[in-house]
Design a protein around this motif. Structure first.
Motif, PDB file in Angstrom:
ATOM      1  N   PRO A 284       0.814  -1.221   0.000  1.00 46.72           N
ATOM      2  CA  PRO A 284       0.000   0.000   0.000  1.00 46.72           C
ATOM      3  C   PRO A 284       0.850   1.276   0.000  1.00 46.72           C
ATOM      4  CG  PRO A 284      -0.277  -1.189   2.077  1.00 46.72           C
ATOM      5  CD  PRO A 284       0.538  -2.054   1.175  1.00 46.72           C
ATOM      6  N   ALA A 285       2.035   1.210   0.612  1.00 46.98           N
ATOM      7  CA  ALA A 285       2.930   2.372   0.580  1.00 46.98           C
ATOM      8  C   ALA A 285       3.348   2.667  -0.855  1.00 46.98           C
ATOM      9  CB  ALA A 285       4.153   2.119   1.462  1.00 46.98           C
ATOM     10  N   ALA A 286       3.672   1.628  -1.594  1.00 46.99           N
ATOM     11  CA  ALA A 286       4.052   1.813  -3.001  1.00 46.99           C
ATOM     12  C   ALA A 286       2.894   2.386  -3.810  1.00 46.99           C
ATOM     13  CB  ALA A 286       4.514   0.479  -3.593  1.00 46.99           C
ATOM     14  N   ALA A 287       1.685   1.968  -3.500  1.00 42.82           N
ATOM     15  CA  ALA A 287       0.507   2.500  -4.207  1.00 42.82           C
ATOM     16  C   ALA A 287       0.352   3.997  -3.953  1.00 42.82           C
ATOM     17  CB  ALA A 287      -0.753   1.746  -3.785  1.00 42.82           C
TER      18      ALA A 287
ATOM     19  N   ILE B 115       3.349   6.258   8.544  1.00 37.83           N
ATOM     20  CA  ILE B 115       2.990   5.138   9.421  1.00 37.83           C
ATOM     21  C   ILE B 115       3.424   3.816   8.799  1.00 37.83           C
ATOM     22  CG2 ILE B 115       1.035   3.847  10.385  1.00 37.83           C
ATOM     23  CD1 ILE B 115      -0.336   6.661  10.720  1.00 37.83           C
ATOM     24  N   LEU B 116       3.115   3.618   7.512  1.00 47.77           N
ATOM     25  CA  LEU B 116       3.504   2.380   6.843  1.00 47.77           C
ATOM     26  C   LEU B 116       5.031   2.226   6.834  1.00 47.77           C
ATOM     27  CD1 LEU B 116       0.984   2.464   3.872  1.00 47.77           C
ATOM     28  CD2 LEU B 116       0.975   0.854   5.793  1.00 47.77           C
ATOM     29  N   GLY B 117       5.736   3.309   6.570  1.00 50.24           N
ATOM     30  CA  GLY B 117       7.195   3.266   6.579  1.00 50.24           C
ATOM     31  C   GLY B 117       7.755   2.932   7.954  1.00 50.24           C
ATOM     32  N   SER B 118       7.124   3.454   8.992  1.00 48.04           N
ATOM     33  CA  SER B 118       7.574   3.157  10.355  1.00 48.04           C
ATOM     34  C   SER B 118       7.370   1.685  10.694  1.00 48.04           C
ATOM     35  CB  SER B 118       6.821   4.034  11.362  1.00 48.04           C
ATOM     36  OG  SER B 118       7.135   5.391  11.150  1.00 48.04           O
ATOM     37  N   VAL B 119       6.254   1.120  10.248  1.00 47.22           N
ATOM     38  CA  VAL B 119       6.010  -0.307  10.477  1.00 47.22           C
ATOM     39  C   VAL B 119       7.040  -1.145   9.720  1.00 47.22           C
ATOM     40  CG1 VAL B 119       4.373  -2.196  10.071  1.00 47.22           C
ATOM     41  CG2 VAL B 119       3.554  -0.019  10.975  1.00 47.22           C
TER      42      VAL B 119
END
Length: 147
Positions: free
Chosen positions: A22-25, A51-55
């Motif tokens: 989803p980050a790439a999207a 948030i996605l990057g932190s995970v």
């Protein structure tokens, strides 16, 4: 026989990659000047990306720490993480210093906002960190094998 801690370590990079979809999207939508589903193209998309990057980072650093100890993954990961955070904050607060080169690369101020530039910049940092993590799994010669 392998320890039970080794198995979760192998799954963490895969989980991080799945979180990265989803980050790439979000990044691809921003790079193309489109809006990402559910989060749009503004501050919400940037916050979701953060948030996605932190995970992804927490999964990756945990797996690398289990394999190499704390120092090795931190040497490159921490400065890149600080750069990503600086890009996010620049996008959220409208600070152009770090983002102006990205805005220019995206077609100038008429076609790219600072938020969009921050999303693309953070995406580039995330790709670099993801690649570094996966490259650490390539086989290497050990010092003993070279002699």
């Amino acid at each position: 026989m392998q320890s039970s801690a080794a198995t979760p370590s192998r799954l963490k990079p895969v989980l991080a990659t799945l979180v990265g979809i989803p980050a790439a999207a979000i990044v691809l939508a921003a790079a193309n000047g489109a809006s990402a589903p559910l989060v749009g193209d503004g501050a919400a998309a940037l916050a979701a990306l953060w948030i996605l990057g932190s995970v992804m980072c927490s999964l990756g650093i945990s797996a690398m720490r289990e394999r190499f100890g704390i120092a090795r993954p931190s040497v490159v990961g921490m400065p890149l993480g600080l750069l990503a955070t600086a890009l996010v904050l620049s996008g959220l607060f409208g600070w152009p210093l770090l983002l102006q080169p990205i805005v220019d690369a995206l077609g100038g101020a008429g076609s790219a906002s600072l938020t969009r530039a921050a999303i693309v910049g953070v995406g580039a940092v995330m790709v670099a960190k993801w690649a570094i993590a996966w490259l650490s799994y390539l086989p290497r010669r050990t010092v003993g094998a070279m002699s």
